[in-house]
Design a protein around this motif. Structure first.
Motif, PDB file in Angstrom:
ATOM      1  N   ALA A 141       0.845  -1.203   0.000  1.00 29.39           N
ATOM      2  CA  ALA A 141       0.000   0.000   0.000  1.00 29.39           C
ATOM      3  C   ALA A 141       0.876   1.248   0.000  1.00 29.39           C
ATOM      4  O   ALA A 141       0.615   2.210  -0.743  1.00 29.39           O
ATOM      5  CB  ALA A 141      -0.942  -0.005   1.201  1.00 29.39           C
ATOM      6  N   VAL A 142       1.921   1.231   0.805  1.00 33.49           N
ATOM      7  CA  VAL A 142       2.876   2.344   0.812  1.00 33.49           C
ATOM      8  C   VAL A 142       3.563   2.419  -0.548  1.00 33.49           C
ATOM      9  O   VAL A 142       3.673   3.494  -1.153  1.00 33.49           O
ATOM     10  CB  VAL A 142       3.910   2.163   1.948  1.00 33.49           C
ATOM     11  N   ASN A 143       3.994   1.275  -1.043  1.00 32.75           N
ATOM     12  CA  ASN A 143       4.657   1.181  -2.336  1.00 32.75           C
ATOM     13  C   ASN A 143       3.761   1.768  -3.438  1.00 32.75           C
ATOM     14  O   ASN A 143       4.182   2.628  -4.207  1.00 32.75           O
ATOM     15  CB  ASN A 143       4.969  -0.303  -2.606  1.00 32.75           C
ATOM     16  N   TYR A 144       2.523   1.312  -3.483  1.00 28.78           N
ATOM     17  CA  TYR A 144       1.611   1.747  -4.543  1.00 28.78           C
ATOM     18  C   TYR A 144       1.258   3.230  -4.418  1.00 28.78           C
ATOM     19  O   TYR A 144       1.156   3.928  -5.420  1.00 28.78           O
ATOM     20  CB  TYR A 144       0.328   0.904  -4.542  1.00 28.78           C
ATOM     21  N   ALA A 145       1.088   3.717  -3.193  1.00 26.13           N
ATOM     22  CA  ALA A 145       0.770   5.138  -2.994  1.00 26.13           C
ATOM     23  C   ALA A 145       1.891   6.019  -3.540  1.00 26.13           C
ATOM     24  O   ALA A 145       1.632   7.024  -4.215  1.00 26.13           O
ATOM     25  CB  ALA A 145       0.526   5.429  -1.517  1.00 26.13           C
ATOM     26  N   ALA A 166      10.184   2.791  -0.451  1.00 22.09           N
ATOM     27  CA  ALA A 166       9.289   3.309   0.587  1.00 22.09           C
ATOM     28  C   ALA A 166       8.631   2.194   1.387  1.00 22.09           C
ATOM     29  O   ALA A 166       8.445   2.310   2.596  1.00 22.09           O
ATOM     30  CB  ALA A 166       8.221   4.201  -0.052  1.00 22.09           C
ATOM     31  N   GLY A 167       8.277   1.097   0.731  1.00 22.57           N
ATOM     32  CA  GLY A 167       7.607  -0.001   1.422  1.00 22.57           C
ATOM     33  C   GLY A 167       8.531  -0.999   2.091  1.00 22.57           C
ATOM     34  O   GLY A 167       8.088  -1.846   2.870  1.00 22.57           O
ATOM     35  N   MET A 168       9.833  -0.897   1.836  1.00 22.42           N
ATOM     36  CA  MET A 168      10.765  -1.904   2.334  1.00 22.42           C
ATOM     37  C   MET A 168      10.781  -2.030   3.858  1.00 22.42           C
ATOM     38  O   MET A 168      10.780  -3.146   4.387  1.00 22.42           O
ATOM     39  CB  MET A 168      12.181  -1.620   1.844  1.00 22.42           C
ATOM     40  N   LEU A 178       8.343  12.608 -15.875  1.00 24.76           N
ATOM     41  CA  LEU A 178       9.415  11.641 -16.062  1.00 24.76           C
ATOM     42  C   LEU A 178       8.951  10.234 -15.665  1.00 24.76           C
ATOM     43  O   LEU A 178       9.226   9.252 -16.356  1.00 24.76           O
ATOM     44  CB  LEU A 178      10.652  12.042 -15.249  1.00 24.76           C
ATOM     45  N   VAL A 179       8.237  10.141 -14.552  1.00 22.92           N
ATOM     46  CA  VAL A 179       7.736   8.841 -14.100  1.00 22.92           C
ATOM     47  C   VAL A 179       6.615   8.354 -15.015  1.00 22.92           C
ATOM     48  O   VAL A 179       6.499   7.156 -15.270  1.00 22.92           O
ATOM     49  CB  VAL A 179       7.285   8.905 -12.622  1.00 22.92           C
ATOM     50  N   ALA A 180       5.828   9.267 -15.545  1.00 24.17           N
ATOM     51  CA  ALA A 180       4.795   8.869 -16.503  1.00 24.17           C
ATOM     52  C   ALA A 180       5.430   8.256 -17.762  1.00 24.17           C
ATOM     53  O   ALA A 180       4.897   7.317 -18.336  1.00 24.17           O
ATOM     54  CB  ALA A 180       3.921  10.064 -16.875  1.00 24.17           C
ATOM     55  N   ARG A 181       6.594   8.786 -18.153  1.00 25.92           N
ATOM     56  CA  ARG A 181       7.312   8.233 -19.311  1.00 25.92           C
ATOM     57  C   ARG A 181       8.037   6.943 -18.966  1.00 25.92           C
ATOM     58  O   ARG A 181       8.178   6.058 -19.787  1.00 25.92           O
ATOM     59  CB  ARG A 181       8.331   9.249 -19.846  1.00 25.92           C
ATOM     60  N   TRP A 182       8.535   6.841 -17.732  1.00 24.27           N
ATOM     61  CA  TRP A 182       9.315   5.693 -17.273  1.00 24.27           C
ATOM     62  C   TRP A 182       8.725   5.175 -15.957  1.00 24.27           C
ATOM     63  O   TRP A 182       9.267   5.419 -14.885  1.00 24.27           O
ATOM     64  CB  TRP A 182      10.780   6.079 -17.071  1.00 24.27           C
ATOM     65  N   PRO A 183       7.614   4.451 -16.004  1.00 22.17           N
ATOM     66  CA  PRO A 183       6.958   3.984 -14.778  1.00 22.17           C
ATOM     67  C   PRO A 183       7.852   3.146 -13.860  1.00 22.17           C
ATOM     68  O   PRO A 183       7.617   3.088 -12.656  1.00 22.17           O
ATOM     69  CB  PRO A 183       5.784   3.142 -15.297  1.00 22.17           C
ATOM     70  N   VAL A 184       8.887   2.553 -14.410  1.00 24.69           N
ATOM     71  CA  VAL A 184       9.789   1.755 -13.579  1.00 24.69           C
ATOM     72  C   VAL A 184      10.446   2.615 -12.487  1.00 24.69           C
ATOM     73  O   VAL A 184      10.784   2.113 -11.410  1.00 24.69           O
ATOM     74  CB  VAL A 184      10.840   1.013 -14.450  1.00 24.69           C
ATOM     75  N   LEU A 185      10.599   3.925 -12.735  1.00 20.67           N
ATOM     76  CA  LEU A 185      11.132   4.826 -11.700  1.00 20.67           C
ATOM     77  C   LEU A 185      10.181   4.906 -10.517  1.00 20.67           C
ATOM     78  O   LEU A 185      10.611   4.962  -9.361  1.00 20.67           O
ATOM     79  CB  LEU A 185      11.388   6.219 -12.281  1.00 20.67           C
ATOM     80  N   GLY A 186       8.886   4.913 -10.805  1.00 19.05           N
ATOM     81  CA  GLY A 186       7.893   4.888  -9.734  1.00 19.05           C
ATOM     82  C   GLY A 186       7.921   3.581  -8.972  1.00 19.05           C
ATOM     83  O   GLY A 186       7.739   3.548  -7.753  1.00 19.05           O
ATOM     84  N   VAL A 187       8.169   2.481  -9.685  1.00 19.01           N
ATOM     85  CA  VAL A 187       8.297   1.175  -9.024  1.00 19.01           C
ATOM     86  C   VAL A 187       9.483   1.203  -8.058  1.00 19.01           C
ATOM     87  O   VAL A 187       9.389   0.735  -6.927  1.00 19.01           O
ATOM     88  CB  VAL A 187       8.463   0.035 -10.056  1.00 19.01           C
ATOM     89  N   ALA A 188      10.597   1.775  -8.483  1.00 12.82           N
ATOM     90  CA  ALA A 188      11.790   1.841  -7.632  1.00 12.82           C
ATOM     91  C   ALA A 188      11.530   2.668  -6.374  1.00 12.82           C
ATOM     92  O   ALA A 188      11.846   2.238  -5.262  1.00 12.82           O
ATOM     93  CB  ALA A 188      12.963   2.428  -8.417  1.00 12.82           C
ATOM     94  N   ALA A 189      10.937   3.832  -6.542  1.00 15.09           N
ATOM     95  CA  ALA A 189      10.659   4.692  -5.389  1.00 15.09           C
ATOM     96  C   ALA A 189       9.662   4.022  -4.443  1.00 15.09           C
ATOM     97  O   ALA A 189       9.828   4.043  -3.220  1.00 15.09           O
ATOM     98  CB  ALA A 189      10.119   6.041  -5.855  1.00 15.09           C
ATOM     99  N   GLY A 190       8.644   3.404  -5.000  1.00 20.97           N
ATOM    100  CA  GLY A 190       7.656   2.715  -4.181  1.00 20.97           C
ATOM    101  C   GLY A 190       8.260   1.532  -3.439  1.00 20.97           C
ATOM    102  O   GLY A 190       7.941   1.293  -2.266  1.00 20.97           O
ATOM    103  N   SER A 191       9.141   0.816  -4.089  1.00 28.01           N
ATOM    104  CA  SER A 191       9.791  -0.336  -3.456  1.00 28.01           C
ATOM    105  C   SER A 191      10.618   0.083  -2.254  1.00 28.01           C
ATOM    106  O   SER A 191      10.579  -0.562  -1.204  1.00 28.01           O
ATOM    107  CB  SER A 191      10.687  -1.055  -4.472  1.00 28.01           C
TER     108      SER A 191
END
Length: 132
Positions: free
Chosen positions: A85-89, A115-117, A100-113
């Motif tokens: 939930a933290v990751n997805y938020a 945050a949730g760790m 930039l994240v809209a163009r490269w969603p994997v950056l959002g995955v990295a930041a979310g990962s």
């Protein structure tokens, strides 16, 4: 018994592997099936959660794993949903606000990962694979 620092380092390595699985599945769903990037995170997250449970069970917390796999998996998934939930938020927030994240969603995955760790580690250490 492993030191807390060594266990956290192993958890981080497993998390990095989970990130690769998550990002790879996400990329495949976005590029191969043209799925919505918000909905594509559901199967990418579940894939990563399965891989990380198995690796944490047999490597990070091998000295603490229980025999009731279904119960352990259920606890793991419930805990990872909290971290998820933290990751997805974080992912959704960045995707919606940063071009930039809209163009490269994997950056959002990295930041979310990242945050949730900590939520995930504490849940794994204190509840799923706690000392018995």
């Amino acid at each position: 018994m492993r030191s807390d620092a060594a266990r956290l380092a192993r958890f981080a390595v497993v998390g990095a592997i989970g990130f690769v699985v998550d990002a790879g599945v996400l990329h495949g769903l976005l590029a191969g099936l043209s799925l919505n990037p918000y909905l594509a995170r559901v199967p990418s997250f579940l894939s990563a959660a399965t891989v990380t449970w198995l690796l944490n069970r047999h490597w990070t917390f091998a000295d603490r794993r229980g025999s009731a796999r279904a119960t352990e998996w259920g606890r793991y998934l419930l805990t990872m949903l909290g971290g998820g939930a933290v990751n997805y938020a974080v992912y959704a927030g960045l995707l919606a606000t940063l071009p930039l994240v809209a163009r490269w969603p994997v950056l959002g995955v990295a930041a979310g990962s990242l945050a949730g760790m900590m939520v995930n580690y504490l849940g794994a250490d204190r509840w799923i694979f706690r000392l018995r």
